[in-house]
Design a protein around this motif. Structure first.
Motif, PDB file in Angstrom:
ATOM      1  N   THR A 363       0.814  -1.258  -0.218  1.00  0.00           N
ATOM      2  CA  THR A 363       0.084  -0.042   0.068  1.00  0.00           C
ATOM      3  C   THR A 363       0.780   1.300   0.104  1.00  0.00           C
ATOM      4  N   LEU A 364       1.794   1.139   0.819  1.00  0.00           N
ATOM      5  CA  LEU A 364       2.825   2.490   0.958  1.00  0.00           C
ATOM      6  C   LEU A 364       3.524   2.877  -0.281  1.00  0.00           C
ATOM      7  N   ILE A 365       3.590   1.826  -1.395  1.00  0.00           N
ATOM      8  CA  ILE A 365       4.633   2.137  -2.256  1.00  0.00           C
ATOM      9  C   ILE A 365       3.908   3.175  -3.135  1.00  0.00           C
ATOM     10  N   TYR A 366       2.440   3.194  -3.164  1.00  0.00           N
ATOM     11  CA  TYR A 366       1.556   3.996  -3.908  1.00  0.00           C
ATOM     12  C   TYR A 366       1.185   5.232  -3.174  1.00  0.00           C
ATOM     13  N   THR A 367       1.175   5.059  -1.763  1.00  0.00           N
ATOM     14  CA  THR A 367       0.570   6.274  -1.135  1.00  0.00           C
ATOM     15  C   THR A 367       1.616   7.049  -0.626  1.00  0.00           C
ATOM     16  N   ASN A 368       2.602   6.593  -0.014  1.00  0.00           N
ATOM     17  CA  ASN A 368       3.995   7.350   0.782  1.00  0.00           C
ATOM     18  C   ASN A 368       5.245   6.423   0.536  1.00  0.00           C
ATOM     19  N   PRO A 369       5.685   6.278  -0.656  1.00  0.00           N
ATOM     20  CA  PRO A 369       6.771   5.551  -0.932  1.00  0.00           C
ATOM     21  C   PRO A 369       8.319   5.824  -0.185  1.00  0.00           C
ATOM     22  N   LYS A 370       8.092   6.974   0.124  1.00  0.00           N
ATOM     23  CA  LYS A 370       9.485   7.567   0.894  1.00  0.00           C
ATOM     24  C   LYS A 370       9.476   6.825   2.284  1.00  0.00           C
ATOM     25  N   MET A 371       8.476   6.009   2.721  1.00  0.00           N
ATOM     26  CA  MET A 371       8.387   5.358   3.965  1.00  0.00           C
ATOM     27  C   MET A 371       9.110   3.930   3.877  1.00  0.00           C
ATOM     28  N   LEU A 372       9.360   3.521   2.581  1.00  0.00           N
ATOM     29  CA  LEU A 372      10.234   2.413   2.232  1.00  0.00           C
ATOM     30  C   LEU A 372      11.486   2.336   1.971  1.00  0.00           C
ATOM     31  N   ASN A 373      12.289   1.316   2.347  1.00  0.00           N
ATOM     32  CA  ASN A 373      13.696   1.138   1.644  1.00  0.00           C
ATOM     33  C   ASN A 373      13.812   0.471   0.413  1.00  0.00           C
ATOM     34  N   LEU A 374      14.765   0.419  -0.446  1.00  0.00           N
ATOM     35  CA  LEU A 374      14.573  -0.317  -1.757  1.00  0.00           C
ATOM     36  C   LEU A 374      14.322  -1.778  -1.546  1.00  0.00           C
ATOM     37  N   GLN A 375      14.898  -2.596  -0.254  1.00  0.00           N
ATOM     38  CA  GLN A 375      14.566  -3.805  -0.213  1.00  0.00           C
ATOM     39  C   GLN A 375      13.129  -4.088   0.032  1.00  0.00           C
ATOM     40  N   GLU A 376      12.353  -3.149   0.789  1.00  0.00           N
ATOM     41  CA  GLU A 376      10.798  -3.489   0.890  1.00  0.00           C
ATOM     42  C   GLU A 376      10.028  -3.034  -0.341  1.00  0.00           C
ATOM     43  N   MET A 377      10.534  -2.151  -1.217  1.00  0.00           N
ATOM     44  CA  MET A 377      10.085  -1.818  -2.521  1.00  0.00           C
ATOM     45  C   MET A 377      10.137  -3.440  -3.284  1.00  0.00           C
ATOM     46  N   TYR A 378      11.233  -3.947  -3.527  1.00  0.00           N
ATOM     47  CA  TYR A 378      11.623  -5.000  -4.374  1.00  0.00           C
ATOM     48  C   TYR A 378      10.788  -6.130  -3.928  1.00  0.00           C
ATOM     49  N   GLY A 379      10.367  -6.110  -2.588  1.00  0.00           N
ATOM     50  CA  GLY A 379       9.522  -7.303  -1.914  1.00  0.00           C
ATOM     51  C   GLY A 379       8.225  -7.132  -2.555  1.00  0.00           C
ATOM     52  N   VAL A 380       7.675  -5.799  -2.842  1.00  0.00           N
ATOM     53  CA  VAL A 380       6.344  -5.706  -3.539  1.00  0.00           C
ATOM     54  C   VAL A 380       6.414  -6.149  -4.823  1.00  0.00           C
ATOM     55  N   ALA A 381       7.590  -5.881  -5.568  1.00  0.00           N
ATOM     56  CA  ALA A 381       7.845  -6.355  -6.838  1.00  0.00           C
ATOM     57  C   ALA A 381       7.528  -7.653  -7.195  1.00  0.00           C
ATOM     58  N   LYS A 382       8.109  -8.496  -6.180  1.00  0.00           N
ATOM     59  CA  LYS A 382       7.770  -9.979  -6.215  1.00  0.00           C
ATOM     60  C   LYS A 382       6.415 -10.650  -6.362  1.00  0.00           C
ATOM     61  N   ASN A 383       5.173  -9.819  -6.144  1.00  0.00           N
ATOM     62  CA  ASN A 383       3.893  -9.921  -6.108  1.00  0.00           C
ATOM     63  C   ASN A 383       3.477  -9.850  -7.713  1.00  0.00           C
ATOM     64  N   PHE A 384       4.242  -9.345  -8.545  1.00  0.00           N
ATOM     65  CA  PHE A 384       4.055  -9.157 -10.116  1.00  0.00           C
ATOM     66  C   PHE A 384       4.945 -10.127 -10.774  1.00  0.00           C
ATOM     67  N   ARG A 385       4.473 -10.450 -11.701  1.00  0.00           N
ATOM     68  CA  ARG A 385       5.226 -11.273 -12.963  1.00  0.00           C
ATOM     69  C   ARG A 385       6.148 -10.153 -13.695  1.00  0.00           C
ATOM     70  N   PRO A 386       7.430 -10.600 -13.810  1.00  0.00           N
ATOM     71  CA  PRO A 386       8.505  -9.643 -14.546  1.00  0.00           C
ATOM     72  C   PRO A 386       7.861  -9.469 -16.186  1.00  0.00           C
ATOM     73  N   GLY A 387       7.769  -8.282 -16.472  1.00  0.00           N
ATOM     74  CA  GLY A 387       7.453  -7.786 -17.789  1.00  0.00           C
ATOM     75  C   GLY A 387       5.919  -6.961 -17.734  1.00  0.00           C
ATOM     76  N   THR A 388       5.223  -7.082 -16.511  1.00  0.00           N
ATOM     77  CA  THR A 388       3.978  -6.675 -16.545  1.00  0.00           C
ATOM     78  C   THR A 388       4.039  -5.281 -16.197  1.00  0.00           C
ATOM     79  N   LYS A 389       3.173  -4.278 -16.460  1.00  0.00           N
ATOM     80  CA  LYS A 389       3.231  -2.973 -16.118  1.00  0.00           C
ATOM     81  C   LYS A 389       3.417  -2.717 -14.666  1.00  0.00           C
ATOM     82  N   GLU A 390       2.652  -3.504 -13.786  1.00  0.00           N
ATOM     83  CA  GLU A 390       2.655  -3.293 -12.146  1.00  0.00           C
ATOM     84  C   GLU A 390       4.216  -3.578 -11.925  1.00  0.00           C
ATOM     85  N   TYR A 391       5.129  -4.553 -12.482  1.00  0.00           N
ATOM     86  CA  TYR A 391       6.437  -5.002 -12.106  1.00  0.00           C
ATOM     87  C   TYR A 391       7.115  -3.863 -12.365  1.00  0.00           C
TER      88      TYR A 391
END
Length: 478
Positions: A363-391
């Motif tokens: 949720t934070l990555i879209y509402t307040n991304p400054k609260m996340l470090n890179l590791q936490e952001m990339y954890g969100v990326a794992k929810n999506f398939r590589p090549g998709t818009k969301e990824y």
């Protein structure tokens, strides 16, 4: 095979009833199941009158197998008609006309015939000999040379390069995704500058005075998201007051301190901050900012004002010399234009963010991304398939919030390559192209552009950084 009985390599005479015929040694080639027979007839010695016609018919044979080929005809008749025996041969050879007809009495008679026929290949033909029949009778036996086999050219089509605008499947294993080394502890600092106005001679902060509510809103936009939930622990809030040079330096320093202190009381009451994290200081008269504004804007009186400021170090003397040296009109213009911008509060907010769960990060990555470090952001990326818009979007948000981070930019380039946006990927990689960790992705982009040689150079350099991946990429494009 055996030697040819009645001809040699060169044109040699071949006995014929109508005269001597010369024939070259045949050449046989086999390509793609088609046998080509090639040799030359020379009919110069074959003489005919107006009632005569002669047919010279090649026949391939081996044992009981045979193949009759179209004859070369020399005729003196105006209308040539095949003899009954020759028509029977034609049916066996599956042709309905001679190979060529030479008009024996014509002024431009063509005596040299390049005889070339193509046949469906049958296995017995590899052992075949050839008769040249004249008028249906065996006239000359030829042992044929070995068949020259032409191997088919195997064309290996190169796999087309991935195109822009679609998911690059092969790129998924080619690009580099780097792991951040950032520590879990997340310490942040936010800066705000507020131009708070006070009543003449007053030091008490009033939120509803003149334009103060609009200035205060800037601070609320920073603070309010930080005070929601339990993500943030405030470490320090530093409030520094600045004054303009009008009036004595001592008085201005005292006023700046009181105004900063008054504002800190407002923050403590509005956000319930403990006194221990509220730090109030004063910078007094802000001559440095005045100098910078004069140098940048260059008003008519700028050179004179800067000369006076550089000449005198005592702030009260400076002010007096500015009043007398600039003249009342210029001094008043400077006071109206620049002094209000010198009276301000600088707010520095230092805080620490706790580690967040993946569900919170999503949720934070879209509402307040400054609260996340890179590791936490990339954890969100794992929810999506590589090549998709969301990824891709997750990696772009990371690069936007960490614009100078090498890892963030290389990974954003990788996500865009896989997404098929090669131009966008190039923009990210340009920011960090001097870092060795970008070499592999530079190679991928060169390969996608069709420049394999440059790609090989980058992958070769990357062997020292990512040996396995770089070697696999080299193997792929060789």
């Amino acid at each position: 095979m055996k030697k040819i009985y009645c001809l040699l390599f060169a044109m040699l005479p071949l006995a014929a009833w109508a005269g001597e015929v010369k024939v070259t040694k045949p050449v046989l080639t086999l390509e793609n199941d088609t046998l080509t027979l090639d040799f030359k007839f020379n009919m110069e010695a074959v003489k005919v009158n107006s009632t005569q016609s002669y047919a010279f018919t090649p026949v391939l044979f081996a044992g009981k197998n045979c193949k009759t080929l179209p004859p070369v005809v020399v005729t003196g008749k105006n209308k040539f008609k095949m003899r009954h025996k020759d028509r029977k041969l034609a049916r066996k050879g599956n042709y309905n006309a001679p190979y060529t007809i030479i008009k024996g009495k014509s002024a431009d008679r063509r005596n040299l015939v390049n005889y070339t026929v193509c046949l469906p290949y049958e296995e017995w033909m590899s052992q075949a000999d050839m008769w040249i029949l004249q008028e249906g009778r065996k006239d000359c036996l030829l042992d044929l040379p070995e068949i020259q086999v032409i191997e088919p050219v195997v064309v290996v089509e190169e796999e087309p390069l991935p195109q822009k605008g679609s998911i690059c499947e092969p790129c998924m294993s080619m690009v580099s995704y780097l792991t951040p080394t950032e520590k879990p502890l997340k310490v942040r600092s936010e800066q705000n500058t507020l131009y708070i106005e006070y009543a003449a001679g007053g030091t008490e902060f009033k939120a509803d005075f003149k334009n103060n509510s609009a200035e205060l809103q800037k601070l609320k936009e920073t603070l309010n998201p930080l005070t929601e939930g339990d993500l943030v622990t405030f470490k320090a809030i530093n409030i520094c007051g600045y004054a303009s040079p009008d009036g004595s330096a001592k008085t201005n320093d005292r006023v700046a301190t009181k105004r900063a202190d008054s504002f800190s009381l407002y923050l403590r009451g509005s956000y319930h901050f403990p006194d221990s994290i509220l730090n109030v200081t004063s910078a007094g008269e802000d001559w440095d900012s005045l100098v910078k504004m004069l140098e940048e804007d260059k008003p008519d009186y700028a050179d004179k004002a800067l000369e006076i400021i550089n000449k005198y170090t005592n702030p009260d003397v400076r002010e007096a010399r500015l009043k007398s040296g600039l003249g009342s009109a210029s001094y008043r213009a400077m006071m109206n234009e620049y002094y209000p911008r010198l009276r301000r509060l600088s707010i520095a907010i230092d805080y620490e963010i706790r580690e967040v769960r993946n569900s919170e990060a999503a949720t934070l990555i879209y509402t307040n991304p400054k609260m996340l470090n890179l590791q936490e952001m990339y954890g969100v990326a794992k929810n999506f398939r590589p090549g998709t818009k969301e990824y891709r979007e997750v990696y772009e948000i990371a690069a936007t919030n960490y614009p100078t981070d090498i890892v963030a930019n290389i990974n954003a380039a990788s996500a865009n390559i896989v997404y098929g946006d090669f131009d966008r990927a190039q923009q990210y990689i340009e920011r960090v192209k001097d870092d060795p960790r970008a070499w592999n992705n530079l190679g991928v982009l060169a390969w996608l552009s069709g420049d394999s040689e440059i790609a090989k150079e980058w992958f070769t350099k990357a062997l020292t950084i990512e040996p396995e991946k770089a070697q696999e990429n080299l193997n792929k494009i060789k």
